[in-house]
Design a protein around this motif. Structure first.
Motif, PDB file in Angstrom:
ATOM      1  N   UNK A  32       0.821  -1.213   0.000  1.00 63.62           N
ATOM      2  CA  UNK A  32       0.000   0.000   0.000  1.00 63.62           C
ATOM      3  C   UNK A  32       0.856   1.264   0.000  1.00 63.62           C
ATOM      4  N   UNK A  33       2.009   1.199   0.691  1.00 63.92           N
ATOM      5  CA  UNK A  33       2.901   2.365   0.696  1.00 63.92           C
ATOM      6  C   UNK A  33       3.439   2.608  -0.710  1.00 63.92           C
ATOM      7  N   UNK A  34       3.733   1.503  -1.408  1.00 59.10           N
ATOM      8  CA  UNK A  34       4.245   1.618  -2.763  1.00 59.10           C
ATOM      9  C   UNK A  34       3.180   2.241  -3.666  1.00 59.10           C
ATOM     10  N   UNK A  35       1.955   1.760  -3.499  1.00 56.08           N
ATOM     11  CA  UNK A  35       0.873   2.273  -4.331  1.00 56.08           C
ATOM     12  C   UNK A  35       0.689   3.778  -4.098  1.00 56.08           C
ATOM     13  N   UNK A  36       0.706   4.164  -2.824  1.00 56.45           N
ATOM     14  CA  UNK A  36       0.576   5.574  -2.493  1.00 56.45           C
ATOM     15  C   UNK A  36       1.711   6.381  -3.122  1.00 56.45           C
ATOM     16  N   UNK A  37       2.921   5.858  -2.988  1.00 63.71           N
ATOM     17  CA  UNK A  37       4.093   6.526  -3.554  1.00 63.71           C
ATOM     18  C   UNK A  37       3.990   6.670  -5.063  1.00 63.71           C
ATOM     19  N   UNK A  38       3.506   5.616  -5.715  1.00 64.94           N
ATOM     20  CA  UNK A  38       3.397   5.649  -7.181  1.00 64.94           C
ATOM     21  C   UNK A  38       2.336   6.662  -7.621  1.00 64.94           C
ATOM     22  N   UNK A  39       1.217   6.697  -6.893  1.00 66.49           N
ATOM     23  CA  UNK A  39       0.188   7.690  -7.208  1.00 66.49           C
ATOM     24  C   UNK A  39       0.740   9.105  -7.051  1.00 66.49           C
ATOM     25  N   UNK A  40       1.494   9.284  -5.960  1.00 70.04           N
ATOM     26  CA  UNK A  40       2.085  10.590  -5.701  1.00 70.04           C
ATOM     27  C   UNK A  40       3.044  10.972  -6.835  1.00 70.04           C
ATOM     28  N   UNK A  41       3.871  10.012  -7.226  1.00 70.66           N
ATOM     29  CA  UNK A  41       4.839  10.264  -8.296  1.00 70.66           C
ATOM     30  C   UNK A  41       4.110  10.659  -9.585  1.00 70.66           C
ATOM     31  N   UNK A  42       3.031   9.935  -9.898  1.00 68.85           N
ATOM     32  CA  UNK A  42       2.259  10.268 -11.103  1.00 68.85           C
ATOM     33  C   UNK A  42       1.766  11.701 -11.064  1.00 68.85           C
ATOM     34  N   UNK A  43       1.247  12.092  -9.897  1.00 71.03           N
ATOM     35  CA  UNK A  43       0.639  13.423  -9.789  1.00 71.03           C
ATOM     36  C   UNK A  43       1.682  14.528  -9.867  1.00 71.03           C
ATOM     37  N   UNK A  44       2.963  14.161  -9.741  1.00 72.08           N
ATOM     38  CA  UNK A  44       4.032  15.170  -9.757  1.00 72.08           C
ATOM     39  C   UNK A  44       4.729  15.269 -11.110  1.00 72.08           C
ATOM     40  N   UNK A  45       4.287  14.478 -12.074  1.00 72.48           N
ATOM     41  CA  UNK A  45       5.026  14.441 -13.342  1.00 72.48           C
ATOM     42  C   UNK A  45       4.697  15.645 -14.228  1.00 72.48           C
ATOM     43  N   UNK A  46       5.725  16.283 -14.751  1.00 73.64           N
ATOM     44  CA  UNK A  46       5.562  17.226 -15.854  1.00 73.64           C
ATOM     45  C   UNK A  46       5.828  16.432 -17.128  1.00 73.64           C
ATOM     46  N   UNK A  47       4.761  16.060 -17.799  1.00 74.27           N
ATOM     47  CA  UNK A  47       4.912  15.274 -19.022  1.00 74.27           C
ATOM     48  C   UNK A  47       5.547  16.185 -20.073  1.00 74.27           C
ATOM     49  N   UNK A  48       6.676  15.764 -20.610  1.00 80.40           N
ATOM     50  CA  UNK A  48       7.503  16.710 -21.362  1.00 80.40           C
ATOM     51  C   UNK A  48       7.743  16.270 -22.795  1.00 80.40           C
ATOM     52  N   UNK A  49       7.613  17.203 -23.719  1.00 86.12           N
ATOM     53  CA  UNK A  49       8.156  16.944 -25.047  1.00 86.12           C
ATOM     54  C   UNK A  49       8.882  18.199 -25.521  1.00 86.12           C
ATOM     55  N   UNK A  50      10.191  18.101 -25.664  1.00 86.56           N
ATOM     56  CA  UNK A  50      11.004  19.258 -26.045  1.00 86.56           C
ATOM     57  C   UNK A  50      11.953  18.847 -27.158  1.00 86.56           C
ATOM     58  N   UNK A  51      11.371  18.672 -28.328  1.00 87.83           N
ATOM     59  CA  UNK A  51      12.209  18.261 -29.441  1.00 87.83           C
ATOM     60  C   UNK A  51      12.000  19.196 -30.613  1.00 87.83           C
ATOM     61  N   UNK A  52      13.032  19.286 -31.433  1.00 82.39           N
ATOM     62  CA  UNK A  52      12.919  20.118 -32.616  1.00 82.39           C
ATOM     63  C   UNK A  52      11.800  19.637 -33.524  1.00 82.39           C
ATOM     64  N   UNK A  53      11.498  18.344 -33.464  1.00 87.23           N
ATOM     65  CA  UNK A  53      10.510  17.778 -34.382  1.00 87.23           C
ATOM     66  C   UNK A  53       9.095  17.781 -33.815  1.00 87.23           C
ATOM     67  N   UNK A  54       8.884  18.440 -32.663  1.00 86.15           N
ATOM     68  CA  UNK A  54       7.533  18.502 -32.088  1.00 86.15           C
ATOM     69  C   UNK A  54       6.562  19.177 -33.047  1.00 86.15           C
ATOM     70  N   UNK A  55       5.405  18.576 -33.197  1.00 88.12           N
ATOM     71  CA  UNK A  55       4.364  19.179 -34.025  1.00 88.12           C
ATOM     72  C   UNK A  55       3.134  19.387 -33.154  1.00 88.12           C
ATOM     73  N   UNK A  56       2.147  20.099 -33.701  1.00 83.32           N
ATOM     74  CA  UNK A  56       0.920  20.314 -32.914  1.00 83.32           C
ATOM     75  C   UNK A  56       0.266  18.977 -32.586  1.00 83.32           C
ATOM     76  N   UNK A  57       0.327  18.041 -33.511  1.00 81.62           N
ATOM     77  CA  UNK A  57      -0.280  16.735 -33.256  1.00 81.62           C
ATOM     78  C   UNK A  57       0.401  16.001 -32.111  1.00 81.62           C
TER      79      UNK A  57
END
Lengths: 299, 286
Positions: A32-57
């Motif tokens: 349960x501690x692991x599950x809580x930790x994983x949920x917490x980690x998810x909620x803290x993620x900045x989902x990132x895409x920083x590439x020259x080839x990034x498109x609107x899609x």
């Protein structure tokens, strides 16, 4: 806010830091501690895409992923933010309308920071006007290494002003700062100049985030908090790709700064592939079977 | 002064490295008279998980290596094994084989590697076909690697059995995680040393030692494993494998053979068992 007293900055014992960090990696976090930790980690993620080839899609896809992490798992949190280049902020903002997910934008001639202050400020203002809730700026590492600390400080302060209401994260690019002493010095300069968050790396340079570097930065935050009572946030970015490593960072955070920092307002992970690994772990907890990336959306 | 023998520490083989088991556990391997031969790693599900990650990582590049290259790598394994023949014979004899039987088993293992090395660029022709169809398509089928294969190696014929099962799997572009013979795991780890000096890319073959009872369920249920090969006769184990494999439609192949020395136990059909058939419809003019 004033310039930090560089003479009073503590010296860093590299081996000592490594020893302490090794101990953070040995905690046993299960069920349960692991599950809580994983949920917490998810909620803290900045989902990132920083590439020259990034498109609107590409950005639209990422935003969809941010708000629908894995529909077959119940009760998942959303990620904290989506992090893109300034020109794509508007796209992300529109896609994320109605969610609580922030849009973060890199600015100030990311990732090198080799440009004039004018350009950096207009870059920042552009991102904010497009609707960015958070701005990730880079410091001028060349100037920092040349000892022009005032220049670095003034630049951060000016960008902070240009941000207006947007939160400012200051990227130190620790992979280019060579020593932990430099990391500590840069952290203090950034904090005193008005950073809301300090961030390790752009993700373009190796090594990116490491635990020793993050530990040193967390201690800079701790000392500042003791002195002023102000809480600064921390964002390790780059290289944190597995749930296991993310949990080790959370252990370090908890044992260095305490539970007050254990939320997305004060701690973020800058990552792209971390989310899927955390989801795979959660699904494994749920089903009992080790998972395959074949069953999760591509980043 | 009398010399003290240096005994070998048998470890497991994951991603081209020889780590100890993550669990820190071990078990005794004894010969027929109950004499202790070695302490072997008692691998855990986490070792298996790590091995799957290693096998998955290298699978695409191994599959796309040219057939010639795969054949050369297999031939190289045979060369290395030839050079260490006596070591393998000793290990087989320690666990009860006669000298004649041990020699035969090692030599057959070498020959079997050569056999499959030869098939590396030929099985495709045998299992491919051009199919007559009614529409204006050029329709053909070709074999393709399944991906990551978990292998429960035979208990008897600890070397020859292992080689006979693993060689056809890898020559077809798959990567694998092998649970070695429980009765005589020592040769399998020595074989890992041979693999490690034979230009086999790291992670293509991973070898664990341990108990079937503990590991079979994970070998069968891991969703990143595309197929499982089981060598044995235990119906309870078979049942468990069939049941858990359904989770991700893992292909289950069962070898109930007893005598791996038999020449019938080498054929291109062993390669075919870890291949998928891909059929392509290519439009042609009417």
């Amino acid at each position: 806010m004033s310039f930090p007293d560089l003479l009073k900055i503590p010296k860093i014992d590299k081996l000592g830091v490594q020893e302490i960090v090794n101990r953070f990696c040995k905690r046993s976090i299960k069920t349960s501690a692991k599950k809580h930790g994983l949920h917490l980690a998810l909620s803290m993620i900045d989902l990132t895409t920083l590439e020259g080839k990034d498109t609107t899609d590409k950005v639209r896809r990422l935003c969809y992923k941010a708000s629908h992490l894995h529909n077959s798992l119940q009760g998942l949190p959303n990620v904290a933010a989506v992090c893109v280049y300034p020109t794509l902020v508007r796209v992300a903002k529109k896609e994320l309308e109605g969610t609580k997910i922030n849009v973060a934008s890199v600015a100030t001639a990311f990732p090198s920071g080799q440009s004039t202050l004018d350009v950096k400020l207009s870059d920042t203002k552009f991102a904010v006007n497009e609707g960015a809730d958070e701005v990730d700026m880079v410091i001028s590492r060349g100037k920092f290494l040349a000892g022009e600390y005032n220049f670095v400080y003034d630049e951060i302060a000016a960008v902070k002003e240009a941000c207006g209401k947007a939160h400012l994260k200051v990227i130190l690019e620790t992979g280019e700062l060579d020593t932990l002493d430099n990391v500590r010095k840069a952290s203090d300069i950034a904090i005193y100049a008005g950073a809301d968050f300090i961030k390790t790396s752009t993700g373009k340079i190796s090594p990116a985030a490491t635990m020793p570097v993050t530990f040193v930065m967390l201690n800079a935050i701790k000392d500042y908090y003791k002195k002023t009572g102000i809480k600064i946030g921390m964002k390790p970015a780059g290289g944190i790709s597995t749930a296991k490593i993310a949990l080790q960072y959370l252990v370090m955070l908890n044992e260095t700064l305490g539970y007050d920092w254990m939320n997305k307002d004060l701690f973020r992970f800058g990552a792209s592939s971390l989310a899927n690994d955390v989801l795979m772990q959660l699904q494994k907890q749920e089903s009992g079977y080790y998972q395959s990336l074949d069953y999760f959306s591509k980043d | 002064m009398e010399r003290i023998d240096v005994l070998k520490t048998y470890k497991i083989f994951i991603g081209g490295k020889f780590p100890r088991t993550e669990s820190g556990r071990y078990f005794h391997v004894k010969n027929d008279t109950g004499e202790l031969l070695a302490n072997m790693c008692l691998s855990s599900r986490k070792d298996f998980r790590n091995a799957v990650v290693a096998a998955r990582k290298v699978q695409k590049s191994w599959e796309s290596a040219s057939a010639l290259n795969k054949g050369q790598v297999l031939y190289r394994i045979a060369e290395m094994l030839e050079g260490r023949k006596s070591q393998f014979m000793d290990e087989l004899m320690m666990s009860g084989s006669s000298k004649i039987a041990a020699k035969k088993e090692v030599e057959q293992s070498i020959d079997r590697l050569i056999y499959y090395a030869g098939w590396s660029d030929k099985f495709q022709q045998i299992f491919s076909s051009v199919n007559p169809v009614a529409s204006s398509h050029f329709n053909f089928s070709v074999p393709q690697a399944m991906g990551v294969v978990s292998v429960i190696a035979p208990n008897k014929f600890s070397l020859l059995g292992l080689v006979s099962v693993v060689a056809p799997v890898i020559v077809g572009g798959n990567t694998c995680i092998v649970l070695s013979s429980e009765e005589n795991p020592m040769v399998s780890i020595s074989f890992a040393e041979v693999l490690n000096t034979s230009d086999v890319p790291h992670g293509v073959v991973n070898i664990l030692t341990g108990k079937r009872k503990e590991l079979i369920s994970h070998f069968a249920s891991h969703k990143d494993v595309n197929a499982i090969i089981y060598c044995g006769h235990n119906n309870k184990e078979l049942n468990e494998i069939e049941k858990l494999s359904v989770e991700n439609l893992k292909r289950v192949k069962i070898y109930k053979r007893k005598n791996w020395g038999d020449q019938k136990n080498q054929s291109p059909y062993f390669i075919e068992r870890s291949q998928e058939i891909k059929t392509i419809w290519h439009p042609t003019e009417v």
